[in-house]
Write a protein that holds these residues in place. Structure first.
Motif, PDB file in Angstrom:
ATOM      1  N   TRP A 131      10.533   4.534  29.142  1.00 14.34           N
ATOM      2  CA  TRP A 131       9.971   4.128  30.093  1.00 14.34           C
ATOM      3  C   TRP A 131       8.734   5.617  30.860  1.00 14.34           C
ATOM      4  N   GLY A 132      10.161   6.792  30.742  1.00 19.10           N
ATOM      5  CA  GLY A 132       9.381   8.106  31.556  1.00 19.10           C
ATOM      6  C   GLY A 132      10.649   7.689  32.705  1.00 19.10           C
ATOM      7  N   GLY A 133      11.575   7.262  32.682  1.00 21.87           N
ATOM      8  CA  GLY A 133      11.598   7.219  34.423  1.00 21.87           C
ATOM      9  C   GLY A 133      12.774   7.883  34.280  1.00 21.87           C
ATOM     10  N   SER A 134      12.769   9.069  33.577  1.00 16.66           N
ATOM     11  CA  SER A 134      13.809  10.696  33.878  1.00 16.66           C
ATOM     12  C   SER A 134      12.906  11.573  34.158  1.00 16.66           C
ATOM     13  N   SER A 135      11.738  11.417  34.085  1.00 14.57           N
ATOM     14  CA  SER A 135      10.938  12.266  34.066  1.00 14.57           C
ATOM     15  C   SER A 135      10.191  13.047  35.710  1.00 14.57           C
ATOM     16  N   ASP A 136      10.866  11.868  36.410  1.00 12.02           N
ATOM     17  CA  ASP A 136      10.992  11.904  38.140  1.00 12.02           C
ATOM     18  C   ASP A 136      12.119  12.985  38.624  1.00 12.02           C
ATOM     19  N   PRO A 137      12.293  13.849  38.985  1.00 12.37           N
ATOM     20  CA  PRO A 137      13.929  14.028  39.620  1.00 12.37           C
ATOM     21  C   PRO A 137      14.080  13.146  40.632  1.00 12.37           C
ATOM     22  N   LEU A 138      13.330  12.862  41.463  1.00 14.12           N
ATOM     23  CA  LEU A 138      13.689  11.689  42.814  1.00 14.12           C
ATOM     24  C   LEU A 138      14.054  10.473  41.924  1.00 14.12           C
ATOM     25  N   LEU A 139      13.343   9.861  41.001  1.00 15.92           N
ATOM     26  CA  LEU A 139      13.094   8.568  41.008  1.00 15.92           C
ATOM     27  C   LEU A 139      14.432   8.787  39.830  1.00 15.92           C
ATOM     28  N   LYS A 140      14.819   9.439  39.078  1.00 16.65           N
ATOM     29  CA  LYS A 140      16.269   9.690  37.911  1.00 16.65           C
ATOM     30  C   LYS A 140      17.231   9.885  39.049  1.00 16.65           C
ATOM     31  N   ASN A 141      17.132  10.304  40.467  1.00 17.72           N
ATOM     32  CA  ASN A 141      18.744   9.869  41.500  1.00 17.72           C
ATOM     33  C   ASN A 141      18.904   8.528  41.757  1.00 17.72           C
ATOM     34  N   LEU A 142      17.590   7.893  41.958  1.00 16.07           N
ATOM     35  CA  LEU A 142      17.606   6.338  41.619  1.00 16.07           C
ATOM     36  C   LEU A 142      17.582   5.430  40.281  1.00 16.07           C
ATOM     37  N   GLN A 143      17.731   6.179  39.711  1.00 20.98           N
ATOM     38  CA  GLN A 143      18.163   4.969  38.549  1.00 20.98           C
ATOM     39  C   GLN A 143      19.601   5.430  38.080  1.00 20.98           C
ATOM     40  N   ASN A 144      19.831   6.972  38.585  1.00 22.40           N
ATOM     41  CA  ASN A 144      21.525   7.042  38.394  1.00 22.40           C
ATOM     42  C   ASN A 144      22.519   6.246  39.662  1.00 22.40           C
ATOM     43  N   ARG A 192      24.491  23.067  40.021  1.00 25.54           N
ATOM     44  CA  ARG A 192      24.518  24.846  39.199  1.00 25.54           C
ATOM     45  C   ARG A 192      24.521  25.323  38.169  1.00 25.54           C
ATOM     46  N   ASP A 193      22.681  24.467  37.473  1.00 28.30           N
ATOM     47  CA  ASP A 193      22.099  24.602  36.349  1.00 28.30           C
ATOM     48  C   ASP A 193      20.699  24.928  36.749  1.00 28.30           C
ATOM     49  N   LYS A 194      20.366  25.521  37.747  1.00 26.71           N
ATOM     50  CA  LYS A 194      19.393  25.848  38.390  1.00 26.71           C
ATOM     51  C   LYS A 194      18.296  26.746  36.913  1.00 26.71           C
ATOM     52  N   GLU A 195      18.544  27.886  36.949  1.00 27.56           N
ATOM     53  CA  GLU A 195      18.057  29.466  36.536  1.00 27.56           C
ATOM     54  C   GLU A 195      17.945  28.455  34.725  1.00 27.56           C
ATOM     55  N   GLY A 196      19.276  27.903  34.312  1.00 25.43           N
ATOM     56  CA  GLY A 196      19.074  27.380  32.742  1.00 25.43           C
ATOM     57  C   GLY A 196      17.786  26.067  33.000  1.00 25.43           C
ATOM     58  N   ASP A 197      17.767  25.193  33.924  1.00 24.64           N
ATOM     59  CA  ASP A 197      17.241  24.361  34.159  1.00 24.64           C
ATOM     60  C   ASP A 197      15.753  24.702  34.140  1.00 24.64           C
ATOM     61  N   ARG A 198      15.425  25.567  35.028  1.00 18.90           N
ATOM     62  CA  ARG A 198      13.885  26.680  35.529  1.00 18.90           C
ATOM     63  C   ARG A 198      13.220  27.507  34.095  1.00 18.90           C
ATOM     64  N   SER A 199      14.202  27.799  33.134  1.00 18.33           N
ATOM     65  CA  SER A 199      14.133  29.039  31.917  1.00 18.33           C
ATOM     66  C   SER A 199      13.468  27.260  30.603  1.00 18.33           C
ATOM     67  N   ILE A 200      13.977  26.042  30.524  1.00 22.12           N
ATOM     68  CA  ILE A 200      13.263  25.056  30.339  1.00 22.12           C
ATOM     69  C   ILE A 200      11.993  24.186  31.115  1.00 22.12           C
ATOM     70  N   GLY A 201      12.133  25.036  31.851  1.00 23.88           N
ATOM     71  CA  GLY A 201      11.700  23.906  32.113  1.00 23.88           C
ATOM     72  C   GLY A 201      10.919  22.178  33.000  1.00 23.88           C
ATOM     73  N   ARG A 202      12.945  22.508  32.721  1.00 24.23           N
ATOM     74  CA  ARG A 202      12.961  20.581  33.499  1.00 24.23           C
ATOM     75  C   ARG A 202      13.427  20.554  35.000  1.00 24.23           C
ATOM     76  N   LYS A 203      12.171  19.710  35.399  1.00 27.35           N
ATOM     77  CA  LYS A 203      12.185  18.995  36.913  1.00 27.35           C
ATOM     78  C   LYS A 203      13.795  19.099  37.207  1.00 27.35           C
ATOM     79  N   THR A 204      13.878  19.239  38.425  1.00 27.92           N
ATOM     80  CA  THR A 204      14.936  18.795  39.074  1.00 27.92           C
ATOM     81  C   THR A 204      14.917  18.395  40.715  1.00 27.92           C
ATOM     82  N   VAL A 205      15.987  17.799  41.388  1.00 23.77           N
ATOM     83  CA  VAL A 205      15.832  17.974  42.961  1.00 23.77           C
ATOM     84  C   VAL A 205      15.571  19.337  43.412  1.00 23.77           C
ATOM     85  N   PRO A 206      16.880  19.848  42.562  1.00 22.63           N
ATOM     86  CA  PRO A 206      16.377  21.177  43.902  1.00 22.63           C
ATOM     87  C   PRO A 206      15.533  22.096  43.848  1.00 22.63           C
TER      88      PRO A 206
END
Length: 283
Positions: A131-144, A192-206
């Motif tokens: 249901w798209g919960g993992s697409s928002d990094p802040l919401l993803k933290n709450l779900q974790n 630890r994964d900032k560069e890899g996440d940036r290269s694939i366009g993944r949205k993370t909190v950092p």
């Protein structure tokens, strides 16, 4: 072996931590109004049941999480040993097993206990993966945080035979504090994964709010929640020493060494801080 590969990455952080939470808190069950303290024999007999509860719920989550085409494509690059990119099983067969697991997971919970955490985890699993919960990094933290709470509560209910909402809901409140701890600090793994996440366009909190801001949130979370947890359990300095020592070491590493290696090491310290919190009601 294929079944194990689905869940291999989560054995330490989900199954082992949930097992430890259940055992440690069961040893002081009367503090939570969750029945008498189980005997050593009762704890021993409960161990397979706790592990079965944790594994069945985790396997269902992993099937949801790894079956989508984008997940398979990413795992092909980063984790080619997983069953789907390794072609050990087809996405269609994984989906069929996923639907079957709903019945198995419910049957396990009905037989060994932990039904409410099981049902809640199902909802959070669908929210996160479908249901798209993992697409928002802040919401993803709450779900974790909510997901981890379910994996803590399940084994605890299995070993005690009582609901975490028993008595004055002291166990539920304790789990709520841990949800806050995890929600505000679980993005420590993303540094630890900032560069890899940036290269694939993944949205993370950092990447969303900036590296420095994200580190400050972790610092506030560690200090704030450790303080609240210590107050909640009325802990003295000996009781609280491990949580504060592990949290302080983690924060020192977080700000002192911002290299990929340093951030990897900081993430390894995160479970030690959580374990220190687990010990607060026990010591």
């Amino acid at each position: 072996y294929t079944v194990y590969l689905f869940s291999r990455d989560n054995v330490k952080d989900i199954i082992c931590m949930g097992f430890l939470f259940g055992i440690l808190n069961a040893s002081v069950a009367p503090k939570f109004s969750m029945g008498p303290t189980p005997s050593f024999t009762q704890l021993l007999v409960s161990c397979p049941k706790m592990l079965l509860w944790s594994w069945s719920n985790l396997f269902l989550f992993n099937l949801h999480n790894q079956r989508h085409p984008e997940a398979v494509a990413e795992d092909t690059l980063n984790k080619p040993w997983r069953p789907l990119p390794a072609a050990r099983i087809s996405p269609e067969k994984a989906t069929s097993i996923m639907y079957l697991m709903y019945f198995i997971v419910l049957l396990v919970a009905l037989c060994v206990g932990g039904l409410v955490p099981c049902l809640l985890e199902m909802v959070f699993c669908l929210w996160y993966n479908e249901w798209g919960g993992s697409s928002d990094p802040l919401l993803k933290n709450l779900q974790n945080g909510l997901g981890f709470a379910c994996f803590f509560a399940g084994p605890f209910e299995v070993v005690t035979g009582h609901s975490v909402f028993s008595g004055k809901c002291k166990a539920a409140i304790w789990l709520g504090i841990l949800v806050g701890c995890i929600t505000t600090t679980s993005h420590t793994q993303d540094f630890r994964d900032k560069e890899g996440d940036r290269s694939i366009g993944r949205k993370t909190v950092p990447l969303t709010i900036g590296d420095q801001n994200a580190r400050l949130i972790v610092a506030v979370g560690v200090v704030g929640w450790t303080s609240l947890a210590s107050w909640y359990w009325g802990g003295g300095w000996i009781q609280c020493s491990m949580a504060w020592a592990a949290g302080g070491w983690m924060l020192g590493s977080l700000f002192w060494n911002r290299t990929r290696e340093g951030d990897t090491f900081t993430w390894k310290l995160w479970p030690a801080w959580i374990l220190g919190l687990f010990l607060l009601p026990v010591l």
